[in-house]
Design an enzyme around this catalytic site. Sequence first.
Site: not given
Lengths: 564, 189
Positions: A53, A115-116, A165, A478
């Site tokens: 993501e 959940f989540q 949802k 770097m």
Amino acid sequence: MKQQITGSEALLKSLIAEGVDTIFGYPGGAVIPVYDQLYDYKEQLKHVLVRHEQCATHAAQGYARVSGKVGVALVTSGPGATNTLTGIADAMIDSTPLVVITGQVASPLLGTDAFQEIDVIGITLPITKWAYQVRKPEDIAWAVSRAFYIASTGRPGPVVLDIAKDAQVGMVDFEYQKADYIRSYQPEPEIRMEGIQEAAKLINEAKKPFCLVGQGVILAGAEEELTEFLSKNDIPAGCTTLGLSALPTDFPLNKGMLGMHGNVGPNRKTNECDVLIAVGMRFDDRVTGDLSTYAKQAKVVHLDIDDSEIGKNVPVDVRVLGNAKKTLPLITALLETRKRAEWNEAFESDAQEEYEKVIEKELFPTDGCLKMGEVIRKISEATNNEAVLVTDVGQNQMMGVRYFKYKQTRSVVTSGGLGTMGFGLPAAIGAKMGAPERTVCLFTGDGGLQMTIQELGTIMQEQLNVKIILLNNNFLGMVRQWQELFFQDRYSATVMKNPNFVMIAKAYGIASREVQKREELDEAIHEMLEHDGPYLLMANVEEKGLVYPMIPAGATITNILMGD
Amino acid sequence: MLEKKLYTVIIFSENTVGLLNQITIIFTRRQLNIETLSVSPSAISGIHKFTITTYADENMIEKVVKQIDKRVDILKAYYNTDEDLVFQEIALYKLSTERFLKMGTVEELIRKYNVRVLEMNETCVVLEKSGHYDETQNLFKELSETIGVLQFIRSGRIAITKSPVERLSDMLANMERVLLEKKTDDGKK
């Protein structure tokens, strides 16, 4: 009677109404209803399945930066949302318009540690221009219209829409109205004519004016207005890293890049000019170094659309608040037509010094390993200096922006403010989708590439014609450079044992080759650019290359290091 | 370094969820402590008013207020020093009835501090005093040292500007004008 549709369909219709045709995303539990609806909208909305993501947001950034449109990312709740944070923060500090849509658990579950479930609004507030949670299908069209209006107007930035949802599956009468007014939000401040007049007077009276060009010029679409402004009064200019390509590299008044690894002339002249005109830039510490010695001799004129930037770091004598596309021509109209031959020529000796001490060695070495700079310049020239430059972060980035050349605007995609390693590969995917007709060249390092290397899968799936140039030095270059210069060569955790990148590319079906001999470089570049499809060119460059010039962090121009 | 002093930040906002969070993170990021905070609906329906006091130097407070003002849901943010404002706080003091009566100086106390008695029952007395911090604090000190205070609470500051300019209504009028111009422009198109 209007036909009722689901919230998910309302979301997709709203996106289409905003002109969206490409979405970067990754499905998951809390966003399945939207993905299900997307199945019916495949023709209108191209969905690019990234492999993580974070890369959905970086790809959306790349897309937005080259196209000027709002980039859109779609992810699920919980870890899907938290994975986007780096990209959102990057877009915030680099003023990139994004709409990030996160699924959320159903609203009755909010606050229950479902959940989540994660407090997406809470954790994104500090890194977004606006973040809003949608709990009802009726709010979806309204929220999307506001999101696009806020993301794309004024100083652009990322917006998060967190859609529960139940709002995705609920039914709603759909009607879309684009937002063009929010009572508490004034994207374009009114222009004060006093500021315009004072600015013009200072510039007309100046003997040695110098202009700092930031990304604000590109965001405002004010490249032509800037060129006229500079040309009329013969004002030399330097670009910030994100301001690069607002002016073509070979425009005579473009004296190069500002900042820590910028060109000598623009940095020195910042401390010699009598009037400093900053346009759409924010005096980042990587541009200014030590503020107590920065441009103290100069009167400062600052043009910006964001009031909170004016006077934030550098005290300002004349504030010009407004959209540069409007303020610049107002000032230009009051400017005298001037020729400042002597002042402009004064940049020549600095350029000559930099060429002799740094550039010549970097671009035209006669022996030894490949140099980063020579690879970059050769590729730039092989594209007729017309390609889009995408970089990762580190030496590849500073070498990239220093040695690539630009003919048209929106040709640089790099993580400026946040300095996000791993940005390059996903951003290149977005850049290619946003400018399919242009050649896209990504310069990345062996460190940054491995942070998001899984996106080779996205490139494979989409058969995206991205040219990936890996400047491989088997070091985190770097940091290694700082360790060499400031930490007595103590290479703590910067040595990298690397896999065979050519074989990795081949595993993804991406054409690839390795180059380390100078004699083979031209031919390898030719092969890469002629290849119809993605290509990974691994250039084994010298292990301990250094990016010069360098003004150490917090130091001043007199402390400049040139490697001599 | 500039001198730190007490600033009052006055913010008008839309009444949306999470606004307080948006404001406080701007203070947190700069390690500024909020001394007092008061939030309530303003005179205009749908618009909330925040009054926040904090110690800062002027350079810092100016930047903080600009950052707050920049948030999409904020209508306008300002900062003022005490000289620009009429301000007030309110304090409640819970005392033991027995000790309060035994003190024998109730009338004197009420006259001296301009105190109101809100409640009196067998066990406790609740006094109310409004005033500046020093005034409510002085009463607290006197009561603590004499009869003891069972509970004490002080509100955040509320404030009104002395200036003749009415900033919120001027700003709203300006926004209405912008909207009207936009509509007229759209009409022309």
